[in-house]
Design a protein around this motif. Structure first.
Motif, PDB file in Angstrom:
ATOM      1  N   GLU A 167       0.819  -1.218   0.000  1.00  0.00           N
ATOM      2  CA  GLU A 167       0.000   0.000   0.000  1.00  0.00           C
ATOM      3  C   GLU A 167       0.848   1.261   0.000  1.00  0.00           C
ATOM      4  OE1 GLU A 167      -0.973  -2.518   1.925  1.00  0.00           O
ATOM      5  OE2 GLU A 167      -3.166  -2.663   1.918  1.00  0.00           O
ATOM      6  N   LEU A 168       2.023   1.185   0.617  1.00  0.00           N
ATOM      7  CA  LEU A 168       2.859   2.380   0.667  1.00  0.00           C
ATOM      8  C   LEU A 168       3.277   2.788  -0.736  1.00  0.00           C
ATOM      9  CD1 LEU A 168       5.088   1.667   3.773  1.00  0.00           C
ATOM     10  CD2 LEU A 168       3.034   3.050   3.592  1.00  0.00           C
ATOM     11  N   SER A 173       2.283   5.926  -5.730  1.00  0.00           N
ATOM     12  CA  SER A 173       1.947   6.043  -7.152  1.00  0.00           C
ATOM     13  C   SER A 173       0.740   6.963  -7.331  1.00  0.00           C
ATOM     14  CB  SER A 173       1.708   4.662  -7.774  1.00  0.00           C
ATOM     15  OG  SER A 173       0.455   4.166  -7.385  1.00  0.00           O
ATOM     16  N   ILE A 174      -0.189   6.930  -6.370  1.00  0.00           N
ATOM     17  CA  ILE A 174      -1.302   7.881  -6.438  1.00  0.00           C
ATOM     18  C   ILE A 174      -0.795   9.304  -6.225  1.00  0.00           C
ATOM     19  CG2 ILE A 174      -3.378   8.638  -5.217  1.00  0.00           C
ATOM     20  CD1 ILE A 174      -4.117   5.756  -4.873  1.00  0.00           C
ATOM     21  N   ASP A 175       0.207   9.439  -5.355  1.00  0.00           N
ATOM     22  CA  ASP A 175       0.785  10.758  -5.102  1.00  0.00           C
ATOM     23  C   ASP A 175       1.609  11.267  -6.284  1.00  0.00           C
ATOM     24  OD1 ASP A 175      -0.292  11.434  -2.717  1.00  0.00           O
ATOM     25  OD2 ASP A 175       1.403  10.836  -1.483  1.00  0.00           O
ATOM     26  N   GLY A 176       1.777  10.425  -7.293  1.00  0.00           N
ATOM     27  CA  GLY A 176       2.449  10.911  -8.498  1.00  0.00           C
ATOM     28  C   GLY A 176       3.793  10.267  -8.798  1.00  0.00           C
TER      29      GLY A 176
ATOM     30  N   ARG B  47     -10.118   0.993  -5.918  1.00  0.00           N
ATOM     31  CA  ARG B  47      -8.773   0.734  -6.453  1.00  0.00           C
ATOM     32  C   ARG B  47      -8.760   0.790  -7.980  1.00  0.00           C
ATOM     33  NH1 ARG B  47      -4.915  -1.510  -3.351  1.00  0.00           N
ATOM     34  NH2 ARG B  47      -4.224  -2.826  -5.070  1.00  0.00           N
ATOM     35  N   ALA B  50      -8.800   4.386  -8.827  1.00  0.00           N
ATOM     36  CA  ALA B  50      -7.502   5.008  -8.565  1.00  0.00           C
ATOM     37  C   ALA B  50      -6.458   4.590  -9.590  1.00  0.00           C
ATOM     38  CB  ALA B  50      -7.022   4.630  -7.158  1.00  0.00           C
ATOM     39  N   LEU B  52      -5.024   1.498  -9.347  1.00  0.00           N
ATOM     40  CA  LEU B  52      -4.121   0.556  -8.676  1.00  0.00           C
ATOM     41  C   LEU B  52      -4.379  -0.870  -9.132  1.00  0.00           C
ATOM     42  CD1 LEU B  52      -4.345   1.963  -5.056  1.00  0.00           C
ATOM     43  CD2 LEU B  52      -2.521   2.288  -6.736  1.00  0.00           C
ATOM     44  N   ALA B  72      -1.917   5.204 -12.114  1.00  0.00           N
ATOM     45  CA  ALA B  72      -2.487   6.005 -11.033  1.00  0.00           C
ATOM     46  C   ALA B  72      -1.977   7.438 -11.029  1.00  0.00           C
ATOM     47  CB  ALA B  72      -2.185   5.334  -9.694  1.00  0.00           C
ATOM     48  N   ARG B  73      -0.670   7.597 -11.294  1.00  0.00           N
ATOM     49  CA  ARG B  73      -0.089   8.935 -11.121  1.00  0.00           C
ATOM     50  C   ARG B  73      -0.613   9.934 -12.138  1.00  0.00           C
ATOM     51  NH1 ARG B  73       3.706   5.983 -13.729  1.00  0.00           N
ATOM     52  NH2 ARG B  73       4.433   6.839 -15.683  1.00  0.00           N
ATOM     53  N   VAL B  77      -6.040  11.736  -8.922  1.00  0.00           N
ATOM     54  CA  VAL B  77      -6.964  11.163  -7.964  1.00  0.00           C
ATOM     55  C   VAL B  77      -6.221  11.035  -6.644  1.00  0.00           C
ATOM     56  CG1 VAL B  77      -8.035   8.960  -7.376  1.00  0.00           C
ATOM     57  CG2 VAL B  77      -8.294   9.882  -9.663  1.00  0.00           C
ATOM     58  N   MET B  79      -6.397   9.176  -2.757  1.00  0.00           N
ATOM     59  CA  MET B  79      -7.116   8.106  -2.069  1.00  0.00           C
ATOM     60  C   MET B  79      -6.682   8.035  -0.617  1.00  0.00           C
ATOM     61  SD  MET B  79      -7.582   4.229  -3.345  1.00  0.00           S
ATOM     62  CE  MET B  79      -8.064   2.878  -2.296  1.00  0.00           C
ATOM     63  N   PHE B  81      -6.529   5.357   2.209  1.00  0.00           N
ATOM     64  CA  PHE B  81      -6.622   3.909   2.319  1.00  0.00           C
ATOM     65  C   PHE B  81      -7.296   3.488   3.616  1.00  0.00           C
ATOM     66  CE2 PHE B  81      -3.420   4.551  -0.807  1.00  0.00           C
ATOM     67  CZ  PHE B  81      -3.400   3.413  -1.593  1.00  0.00           C
ATOM     68  N   ASN B  83      -6.284   1.335   5.579  1.00  0.00           N
ATOM     69  CA  ASN B  83      -5.275   1.233   6.642  1.00  0.00           C
ATOM     70  C   ASN B  83      -4.238   2.361   6.540  1.00  0.00           C
ATOM     71  OD1 ASN B  83      -4.099   0.424   4.350  1.00  0.00           O
ATOM     72  ND2 ASN B  83      -3.351  -1.541   5.087  1.00  0.00           N
ATOM     73  N   ALA B  85      -1.812   3.754   5.170  1.00  0.00           N
ATOM     74  CA  ALA B  85      -0.625   3.701   4.303  1.00  0.00           C
ATOM     75  C   ALA B  85       0.166   5.009   4.332  1.00  0.00           C
ATOM     76  CB  ALA B  85      -1.016   3.331   2.857  1.00  0.00           C
ATOM     77  N   LEU B  86       0.424   5.509   5.540  1.00  0.00           N
ATOM     78  CA  LEU B  86       1.300   6.686   5.654  1.00  0.00           C
ATOM     79  C   LEU B  86       2.740   6.233   5.486  1.00  0.00           C
ATOM     80  CD1 LEU B  86      -0.365   8.356   8.750  1.00  0.00           C
ATOM     81  CD2 LEU B  86      -0.623   8.989   6.352  1.00  0.00           C
ATOM     82  N   ASN B  95       4.826  13.702   4.732  1.00  0.00           N
ATOM     83  CA  ASN B  95       3.766  12.857   4.200  1.00  0.00           C
ATOM     84  C   ASN B  95       2.783  13.692   3.391  1.00  0.00           C
ATOM     85  OD1 ASN B  95       3.127   9.830   4.876  1.00  0.00           O
ATOM     86  ND2 ASN B  95       4.353  10.598   6.579  1.00  0.00           N
ATOM     87  N   ALA B  99       3.418  14.663  -2.366  1.00  0.00           N
ATOM     88  CA  ALA B  99       2.832  14.736  -3.708  1.00  0.00           C
ATOM     89  C   ALA B  99       3.074  16.110  -4.337  1.00  0.00           C
ATOM     90  CB  ALA B  99       1.338  14.452  -3.639  1.00  0.00           C
ATOM     91  N   ARG B 146      -3.219  14.223   3.747  1.00  0.00           N
ATOM     92  CA  ARG B 146      -2.350  13.946   2.611  1.00  0.00           C
ATOM     93  C   ARG B 146      -3.150  13.989   1.307  1.00  0.00           C
ATOM     94  NH1 ARG B 146       0.893   8.327   2.403  1.00  0.00           N
ATOM     95  NH2 ARG B 146      -1.206   7.538   2.152  1.00  0.00           N
ATOM     96  N   ARG B 150      -3.689  17.967  -1.714  1.00  0.00           N
ATOM     97  CA  ARG B 150      -3.400  17.921  -3.142  1.00  0.00           C
ATOM     98  C   ARG B 150      -4.464  18.603  -3.994  1.00  0.00           C
ATOM     99  NH1 ARG B 150      -2.772  12.045  -4.847  1.00  0.00           N
ATOM    100  NH2 ARG B 150      -3.078  13.108  -6.810  1.00  0.00           N
TER     101      ARG B 150
END
Ligand SMILES: Nc1ncnc2c1ncn2[C@@H]1O[C@H](COP(=O)(O)OP(=O)(O)OP(=O)(O)O)[C@@H](O)[C@H]1O
Ligand SMILES: [Mg+2]
Lengths: 275, 365
Positions: A167-168, A173-176, B47, B50, B52, B72-73, B77, B79, B81, B83, B85-86, B95, B99, B146, B150
């Motif tokens: 997930e990280l 990848s979502i963050d770019g 997902r 997004a 993914l 995704a990038r 978008v 997302m 999560f 859980n 995912a930091l 964090n 982006a 986070r 954006r």
């Protein structure tokens, strides 16, 4: 890291000093010898250092030309470590994150390279390197050491990467991030404690390795462990110089063990990345 | 700001079909709530949106642009999560700014946006900490931050408030609604919470086993569910279902072995009679059960009071009708005694009818 909370038993206190004595005495003796004058080394009764001197170190390094071998050891150790880490980390990452064709077989096949006796690889490698003109070069020995160490790097790095939640990278990848950026900026930094641990193992292996270094190099590209036996000459053994070289040879091992002990433990108990 | 068109999206994991030809058109700037039981495919749909996960079939378009094959990038978008995912090795500030740094936004602008977002979420004091030094609720807010910082075209939230206490959850809820108004972003929001489902979104989407059962305005779904599952899922406490027979002659349903008679809406009764339907399931919402008979009809259900929960403003009563049970929400001044027999009434238009075979809603035609 939970250490046993039990208090050490009596047996522990009897056995431990004994073991420590048995293990450390030869080393201490070597250490002492390395600072003794030639006349004191074999004196009866044995004496502790009476009049410490750097003579053996100077003789070993400058008269016997070991400064070059020391440098060779460092160059080969560092470059083989860099090579093994670069290739092995990327391979371990691929095994962890991607569907590698025939991945499982490949993964165990890599392990098999470490199961055979080294001498079985050394000879073919000699011929191969001789064809390639890699004999008696730093690069040749570095490649041999790196190849032999690759197993360890791939296996350990795969386990470290397995511990990092996918997930990280997805968040990245979502963050770019591109896949490469996600690896470089997220996964690799998180695997760093592991990487440092592996690097130490790999470096120490190369530092201590003798067989490949002996077969694949000569003269100017020889490493320290290969050259120590050369101090045993037909006119007599240069005991003081042998002791000094042995002490120099063990320095990185001791430094890594002590300075990096904390890191080592952290690397081995890696897994607390959650959250 | 973006409209999303999901067309016949299908997703299989090996043999498991996680999404069955899901189609949904999300208007620009809509707040969509995705609900459904665990494992119904909510996270999978997010997902896919997004980028993914690759769709097995079907297309997804954002603002008319087909993004089905886009990584995704490149989708703009954000997302949150399930859980969080930091990034564990970065401070909260990094964090949030990560982006923006990738997008090469000027430092000062990044600082400003991170600080403003942290203020909204009440995490300004945590900016220099690492994720592992935060509580679950704080991490969740950082994860929200986070995404928010954006200002993307589409937000995807996977149960973003599930770990917060009731008070924080209420305030976060209104912050999100305000945020939605301010940014005008399209939001797809997964939740298990009935209140969130009914109050936050403009569109509610109900899913089950990878199938999109119904989508529409929350109240429309509440008032007009397409089947028994949706009727049960939306509304709290859940709708009561009673097995019974339809008496075409009298236009009435006889439920719970004769313990209740429900008068049906004449148009509905007419079509049921035409279809010769007899054994059916009848649904009544707890809030539609009345202590006093309405002027319109002679419906009556007799039940044995089992549990009484006086909540002040209302009283929730659980009754047993033989083998079946019934929950009613009555006025707070009514406090029936446990063990007594209580007669409740219902308006004909408040009775829903379902096909016992497949749970389909039966309506007047
Ligand atoms: N990577 C995967 N491999 C195999 N099956 C998967 C995978 N991801 C999801 N599934 C399956 O797809 C279905 C939908 O899963 P999904 O995570 O979308 O459910 P969900 O609605 O988010 O549930 P929850 O409310 O528990 O989060 C489940 O049956 C799940 O087991
Ligand atoms: Mg989920």
């Amino acid at each position: 890291m939970s250490r046993g909370s039990r208090r050490p038993s009596l047996l522990f206190w009897l056995v431990l000093p004994f073991m420590a004595f048995v293990t450390l005495l030869p080393y201490a003796w070597t250490f002492a010898t390395s600072f003794k004058r030639r006349s004191d080394i074999l004196s009866t009764p044995p004496t502790w250092i009476k009049d410490p001197s750097w003579f053996n170190y100077e003789s070993m390094l400058f008269t016997r030309g070991f400064d070059l071998y020391l440098l060779n050891s460092v160059i080969i150790g560092v470059s083989s470590t860099l090579l093994a880490l670069t290739v092995g980390t990327l391979a371990g990452y691929a095994f962890s994150r991607y569907k590698v064709p025939a991945g499982n077989h490949l993964f165990f096949y890599i392990l098999a390279t470490r199961l055979g006796p080294p001498i079985a690889y050394a000879l073919p490698m000699y011929f191969l390197f001789s064809e390639l003109g890699l004999l008696n070069t730093h690069l040749g020995v570095s490649i041999a050491h790196a190849a032999f160490n690759l197993v360890l790097v791939v296996w350990m790095m795969k386990t470290f990467f397995d511990e990092i939640p996918v997930e990280l990278e997805e968040a990245a990848s979502i963050d770019g991030c591109t896949a490469a950026q996600a690896f470089w900026r997220i996964s690799l930094p998180l695997a760093l404690p592991g990487l440092v641990t592996v690097a130490m193992f790999v470096f120490i292996f190369s530092w201590n390795e003798m067989l490949f270094a002996l077969m694949l190099s000569a003269g100017d590209s020889n490493t320290l462990p290969v050259m120590i036996p050369s101090l045993i000459q037909h006119t007599g053994t240069l005991r003081g110089e042998v002791a000094a070289a042995a002490i120099v040879q063990t320095i990185p091992v001791i430094v890594f063990t002590f300075v990096a002990q904390r890191h080592l433990l952290r690397g081995l108990t890696f897994g607390a990345v959650k959250g | 700001m973006a409209r999303i068109d999901i067309e016949n999206i299908r997703k299989t994991f090996g043999g498991v079909v996680a999404l069955h030809d899901v189609s949904l058109a999300i208007p620009d700037g809509a707040f969509v709530i995705l609900v459904g039981p665990s494992g119904c495919g909510k996270t999978t749909l997010l997902r896919l949106l997004a980028g993914l996960e690759a769709a097995s079939a079907g297309t997804i378009a954002i603002d008319g642009r087909d993004v089905t094959a886009l990584p995704a990038r490149e989708r703009d978008v954000a997302m949150v999560f399930q859980n969080y995912a930091l990034y564990p090795h970065m401070s909260v500030r990094r964090n949030m700014s990560f982006a923006l740094e990738l997008k090469k936004i000027p430092r000062a602008e990044i600082e400003r946006r991170v600080d403003a977002t942290a203020d909204i979420l009440g995490i300004g004091a945590l900016l220099d900490r690492r994720p592992r030094q935060l509580s679950g609720g704080q991490r969740q807010r950082v994860a929200l931050g986070r995404a928010i910082v954006r200002e993307p075209a589409v937000f995807l939230f996977d149960e973003p408030l599930s770990n917060l206490d009731a008070k924080l959850r209420t305030s976060m809820r209104s912050e999100l609604i305000k945020l939605h108004k301010r940014l005008n972003a399209t939001i797809v929001y997964v939740t298990h919470d009935q209140v969130e489902a009914m109050t936050m979104g403009e569109i509610v989407v109900v899913m089950k086993d990878g199938v999109l059962l119904q989508s529409g305005a929350p109240l429309d779904i509440y008032r007009d569910p397409v089947n028994l599952f949706v009727a049960e899922f939306i509304g709290s406490p859940a709708m009561n279902f009673l097995k019974g027979n339809f008496d075409a002659g009298r236009g009435e349903a006889v439920v719970a072995e004769g313990r209740g008679r429900l008068r049906l809406d004449p148009a509905l009764a007419g079509s049921l009679a035409e279809g010769r339907r007899v054994e059916l399931i009848f649904g009544v919402r707890p809030e539609h059960l009345l202590a006093a008979p309405p002027p319109s009809g002679a419906s009556a259900i007799d039940g044995l009071v089992e549990v009484v929960e006086p909540l002040g403003a209302e009283t929730v009563v659980e009754m047993s009708l033989g083998t079946q049970s019934l929950t009613a929400r009555l006025k707070g001044d009514l406090l029936p005694a446990t063990g007594s027999v209580l007669t409740l009434h219902v308006e004909p238009k408040s009775v829903f009818v379902f096909d016992p075979a497949d749970g389909a809603r039966l309506r007047a035609v």
